[in-house]
Design an enzyme around this catalytic site. Structure first.
Site, PDB file in Angstrom:
ATOM      1  N   GLU A 133       0.840  -1.194   0.000  1.00 24.77           N
ATOM      2  CA  GLU A 133       0.000   0.000   0.000  1.00 24.77           C
ATOM      3  C   GLU A 133       0.877   1.247   0.000  1.00 24.77           C
ATOM      4  O   GLU A 133       1.563   1.527   0.986  1.00 24.77           O
ATOM      5  CB  GLU A 133      -0.923   0.053   1.217  1.00 24.77           C
ATOM      6  CG  GLU A 133      -1.768   1.319   1.222  1.00 24.77           C
ATOM      7  CD  GLU A 133      -2.723   1.429   2.386  1.00 24.77           C
ATOM      8  OE1 GLU A 133      -3.617   2.292   2.322  1.00 24.77           O
ATOM      9  OE2 GLU A 133      -2.576   0.671   3.353  1.00 24.77           O
ATOM     10  N   GLU A 139       2.678  10.270   5.942  1.00 26.83           N
ATOM     11  CA  GLU A 139       2.623   9.039   6.723  1.00 26.83           C
ATOM     12  C   GLU A 139       3.809   8.114   6.468  1.00 26.83           C
ATOM     13  O   GLU A 139       4.131   7.291   7.319  1.00 26.83           O
ATOM     14  CB  GLU A 139       1.315   8.294   6.432  1.00 26.83           C
ATOM     15  CG  GLU A 139       0.074   9.094   6.819  1.00 26.83           C
ATOM     16  CD  GLU A 139      -1.211   8.323   6.587  1.00 26.83           C
ATOM     17  OE1 GLU A 139      -1.187   7.071   6.613  1.00 26.83           O
ATOM     18  OE2 GLU A 139      -2.255   8.965   6.381  1.00 26.83           O
ATOM     19  N   PHE A 167      -7.616   7.802  -1.458  1.00 28.64           N
ATOM     20  CA  PHE A 167      -7.327   8.955  -0.603  1.00 28.64           C
ATOM     21  C   PHE A 167      -5.856   9.344  -0.722  1.00 28.64           C
ATOM     22  O   PHE A 167      -5.519  10.507  -0.967  1.00 28.64           O
ATOM     23  CB  PHE A 167      -7.677   8.666   0.856  1.00 28.64           C
ATOM     24  CG  PHE A 167      -7.175   9.732   1.791  1.00 28.64           C
ATOM     25  CD1 PHE A 167      -7.809  10.965   1.860  1.00 28.64           C
ATOM     26  CD2 PHE A 167      -6.049   9.527   2.576  1.00 28.64           C
ATOM     27  CE1 PHE A 167      -7.333  11.964   2.702  1.00 28.64           C
ATOM     28  CE2 PHE A 167      -5.562  10.512   3.413  1.00 28.64           C
ATOM     29  CZ  PHE A 167      -6.210  11.735   3.488  1.00 28.64           C
ATOM     30  N   HIS A 168      -4.959   8.385  -0.534  1.00 23.86           N
ATOM     31  CA  HIS A 168      -3.530   8.686  -0.635  1.00 23.86           C
ATOM     32  C   HIS A 168      -3.175   9.129  -2.055  1.00 23.86           C
ATOM     33  O   HIS A 168      -2.357  10.048  -2.244  1.00 23.86           O
ATOM     34  CB  HIS A 168      -2.707   7.457  -0.246  1.00 23.86           C
ATOM     35  CG  HIS A 168      -2.849   7.073   1.186  1.00 23.86           C
ATOM     36  ND1 HIS A 168      -2.442   7.878   2.222  1.00 23.86           N
ATOM     37  CD2 HIS A 168      -3.371   5.959   1.763  1.00 23.86           C
ATOM     38  CE1 HIS A 168      -2.686   7.276   3.377  1.00 23.86           C
ATOM     39  NE2 HIS A 168      -3.263   6.114   3.121  1.00 23.86           N
ATOM     40  N   HIS A 191      -8.654   0.635  -1.882  1.00 23.54           N
ATOM     41  CA  HIS A 191      -9.291   1.262  -0.725  1.00 23.54           C
ATOM     42  C   HIS A 191      -9.931   2.576  -1.158  1.00 23.54           C
ATOM     43  O   HIS A 191      -9.342   3.335  -1.946  1.00 23.54           O
ATOM     44  CB  HIS A 191      -8.273   1.554   0.377  1.00 23.54           C
ATOM     45  CG  HIS A 191      -8.111   0.430   1.348  1.00 23.54           C
ATOM     46  ND1 HIS A 191      -7.233   0.495   2.404  1.00 23.54           N
ATOM     47  CD2 HIS A 191      -8.737  -0.770   1.443  1.00 23.54           C
ATOM     48  CE1 HIS A 191      -7.316  -0.631   3.106  1.00 23.54           C
ATOM     49  NE2 HIS A 191      -8.219  -1.404   2.535  1.00 23.54           N
ATOM     50  N   ARG A 197     -11.067  12.166   3.501  1.00 24.67           N
ATOM     51  CA  ARG A 197     -11.024  10.883   4.201  1.00 24.67           C
ATOM     52  C   ARG A 197     -12.324  10.574   4.937  1.00 24.67           C
ATOM     53  O   ARG A 197     -12.366   9.707   5.807  1.00 24.67           O
ATOM     54  CB  ARG A 197      -9.840  10.768   5.145  1.00 24.67           C
ATOM     55  CG  ARG A 197      -9.447   9.302   5.341  1.00 24.67           C
ATOM     56  CD  ARG A 197      -8.041   9.083   5.768  1.00 24.67           C
ATOM     57  NE  ARG A 197      -7.669   7.687   5.535  1.00 24.67           N
ATOM     58  CZ  ARG A 197      -6.450   7.208   5.709  1.00 24.67           C
ATOM     59  NH1 ARG A 197      -5.467   7.999   6.089  1.00 24.67           N
ATOM     60  NH2 ARG A 197      -6.192   5.947   5.480  1.00 24.67           N
ATOM     61  N   GLU A 226     -12.305   2.558   3.620  1.00 24.94           N
ATOM     62  CA  GLU A 226     -11.421   2.866   4.750  1.00 24.94           C
ATOM     63  C   GLU A 226     -11.463   4.372   4.980  1.00 24.94           C
ATOM     64  O   GLU A 226     -10.807   5.133   4.268  1.00 24.94           O
ATOM     65  CB  GLU A 226      -9.984   2.400   4.459  1.00 24.94           C
ATOM     66  CG  GLU A 226      -9.085   2.554   5.661  1.00 24.94           C
ATOM     67  CD  GLU A 226      -7.619   2.593   5.284  1.00 24.94           C
ATOM     68  OE1 GLU A 226      -6.820   2.014   6.041  1.00 24.94           O
ATOM     69  OE2 GLU A 226      -7.269   3.205   4.264  1.00 24.94           O
TER      70      GLU A 226
END
Length: 251
Positions: A133, A139, A167-168, A191, A197, A226
């Site tokens: 991922e 992060e 999202f990322h 995801h 988010r 998520e």
């Protein structure tokens, strides 16, 4: 729900078809876990790997590899896609810089490659994938974009895929659809969350282009939601699931 059986019953009622196992569920004995899951139509989509592959302590690294081997075996027995691996979770390496022999980033990446290669036999025997991922730069430092995930997977072996987390990707990718098309069949899991988010439908992300790209590369796997939830879960999650299904059907 208080128990896994309670959660599975709620998930089924909400119209969700699968669950991702992590945390408390994975502390259960495998036979007990399999028995509970066998009594529900809800399937296991994927299993979390946990952390520790790049820990400075070799004992912790070894325990992480053993844990992932066991989870690959569990994933195979449950017909899950595989085990989700976050190569490292920090904005900078946790290992010392040993330049000129090797920098901290080089050492940490080498540890990830070594660990994943060591886990390939377990992936092959279980029939389950290892998938990476990419996380956003706030992060993690090592793998932020899909192409970086694919490059790491290529370095390890064909049993390793990547996960597209929209999202990322919204933070890191210039073009979500183009990134998915370039990654192609290496995308084995997805995801979903909106731009903020929150659940799909509570932000400004246009799911159409990335969904069209996923269809174009032949993606037929899971969508894992998520996210944080804005509103009562009984109300907002079914609505969000319906939105996702409509968006997928529309492309």
């Amino acid at each position: 729900g208080e128990t896994l059986a309670d959660k599975l019953a709620w998930i089924e009622q909400a119209g969700v078809q699968g669950i991702e196992l992590h945390g408390g569920a994975l502390a259960m004995e495998p036979d007990e876990l399999r028995a509970i899951l066998a009594a529900s139509p809800v399937r296991v989509a994927s299993i979390d790997s946990g952390q520790g592959l790049v820990d400075p302590d070799p004992t912790v690294r070894g325990a992480a590899r053993d844990r992932i081997r066991a989870r690959l075996e569990l994933a195979g027995s449950l017909a899950a896609t595989g085990v989700l691996v976050v190569p490292q979770f920090a904005r900078q390496p946790g290992l010392p810089d040993l330049s000129p022999v090797a920098g901290a980033e080089d050492l940490e990446r080498a540890l990830v490659v070594s660990a994943l290669r060591d886990l390939l036999p377990a992936a092959r025997s279980s029939g389950s994938a290892l998938f990476i991922e990419p996380l956003n730069r706030y992060e993690a430092w090592m793998v932020n974009r899909l192409d970086q995930g694919v490059a790491l997977a290529d370095e390890v072996g064909p049993e390793v895929g990547v996960m597209a987390n929209l999202f990322h990707m919204g933070i890191e990718e210039a073009d979500l659809a183009a990134a998915i098309r370039a990654a192609g069949a290496r995308v084995v899991h997805v995801h979903l969350a909106d731009s903020n988010r929150l659940q799909p439908g509570r932000g400004h992300l246009d799911f159409g282009p990335p969904f069209a790209a996923l269809k174009a590369v032949g993606y037929d796997g899971w969508f894992g939601i998520e996210c944080r939830l804005d509103g009562p879960i009984d109300e907002v999650l079914p609505d969000s699931i319906a939105l996702v299904r409509e968006a997928w059907a529309a492309v």
